[in-house]
Design an enzyme around this catalytic site. Structure first.
Site, PDB file in Angstrom:
ATOM      1  N   ARG A  15       0.809  -1.214   0.000  1.00 53.97           N
ATOM      2  CA  ARG A  15       0.000   0.000   0.000  1.00 53.97           C
ATOM      3  C   ARG A  15       0.848   1.273   0.000  1.00 53.97           C
ATOM      4  O   ARG A  15       1.785   1.395  -0.782  1.00 53.97           O
ATOM      5  CB  ARG A  15      -1.013  -0.062   1.158  1.00 53.97           C
ATOM      6  N   ASP A 139      -3.045  11.975   9.458  1.00 52.83           N
ATOM      7  CA  ASP A 139      -4.385  11.694   8.932  1.00 52.83           C
ATOM      8  C   ASP A 139      -5.148  13.009   9.014  1.00 52.83           C
ATOM      9  O   ASP A 139      -5.088  13.683  10.052  1.00 52.83           O
ATOM     10  CB  ASP A 139      -5.062  10.627   9.794  1.00 52.83           C
ATOM     11  N   TYR A 152      -7.912   5.962  17.866  1.00 58.01           N
ATOM     12  CA  TYR A 152      -7.061   6.205  16.696  1.00 58.01           C
ATOM     13  C   TYR A 152      -6.836   7.703  16.496  1.00 58.01           C
ATOM     14  O   TYR A 152      -5.706   8.157  16.257  1.00 58.01           O
ATOM     15  CB  TYR A 152      -7.715   5.596  15.452  1.00 58.01           C
TER      16      TYR A 152
END
Length: 244
Positions: A15, A139, A152
């Site tokens: 990935r 993120d 998370y």
């Protein structure tokens, strides 16, 4: 002592990690490909890169949740070619932990992989670098939480803070930056399901997924001399998702 600069990329068998390894290798880097459970795939990736340029890629196995393994990984990465110039903290676990179902074990796992391991590995690598750069994969949701991902999100927000803190602490010798992906690649079977792909895509102003190469190019820029005056920055590569 090898002349090519050396980069360690964690979670790099597949990935986004593998795309980053390929992009940096093509730009002339020697690559240390870290994997844990996917060591076989990391070795295949290294073998392919070594066919194109002999002795330019190596796969190393380590469990990043084991603090002792981090020092060993940093030392092995440096020993491979006698130098270490960059680190990309890409390895991550990601899964929902809805309130009411959050366990201490899940919290330790998510914080361990997304926050503790990158911080301690950066410390270990910085001690073995003369000059260099670090890129943390963050993120876009670290600062705009999604429901159900409190642990998370906390871990990634912590890594965002660490990116800025270490940019201060390691300057001027080592630059530390981040890349904040949005929706890059659909989750794999068995992973968390995006039940409505079209609805998710509709949230992205550029109306498409990014793909690992988009992240890889951003990492390449931040590690390059072109970014020599950039530290403590987080580059969103999200198609505008954070604006929605």
């Amino acid at each position: 002592m090898g002349m090519s600069p050396v980069v360690l990329v964690t979670g790099a068998a597949r990935r986004v990690g593998a795309a980053t390894v390929r992009e940096l290798h093509a730009a002339g880097w020697n690559v240390v490909i870290h994997a844990n459970r996917s060591l076989g795939e990391a070795e295949v990736l290294a073998a392919g890169l070594n066919q194109g340029r002999p002795d330019s890629a190596r796969a190393l196995q380590a469990d990043l949740l084991d603090p002792a393994a981090l020092e060993h990984l940093a030392q092995s990465a440096r020993d491979t070619w006698g130098r270490l110039d960059a680190l990309v903290n890409n390895a991550s676990t990601w899964y929902p932990t809805p309130i009411g179902q959050l366990t201490a074990e899940a919290f330790e796992d998510l914080v361990g992989s997304n926050l503790r391991a990158p911080l301690l590995l950066t410390q270990a690598c910085a001690a073995r670098m003369e000059r260099g750069a670090v890129v943390n994969i963050l993120d876009v949701h670290a600062r705009r939480p999604q429901r159900g991902y409190s642990a998370y999100t906390a871990a990634k927000a912590g890594l965002w803070a660490v990116t800025e803190a270490l940019a201060l602490e390691l300057a001027p010798r080592i630059r530390v930056n981040g890349v904040a992906p949005g929706h890059m690649i659909w989750p794999e079977a068995g992973g968390p399901n995006l039940l409505q792909p079209q609805a998710e895509l509709a949230r992205v102003p550029l109306a498409r997924l990014g793909g690992g190469e988009e992240i890889a190019r951003a990492v390449k820029f931040l590690l390059s001399p072109e970014a020599a005056y950039v530290t403590g920055a987080v580059l969103p590569v999200d198609g505008g998702l954070r604006l929605g």
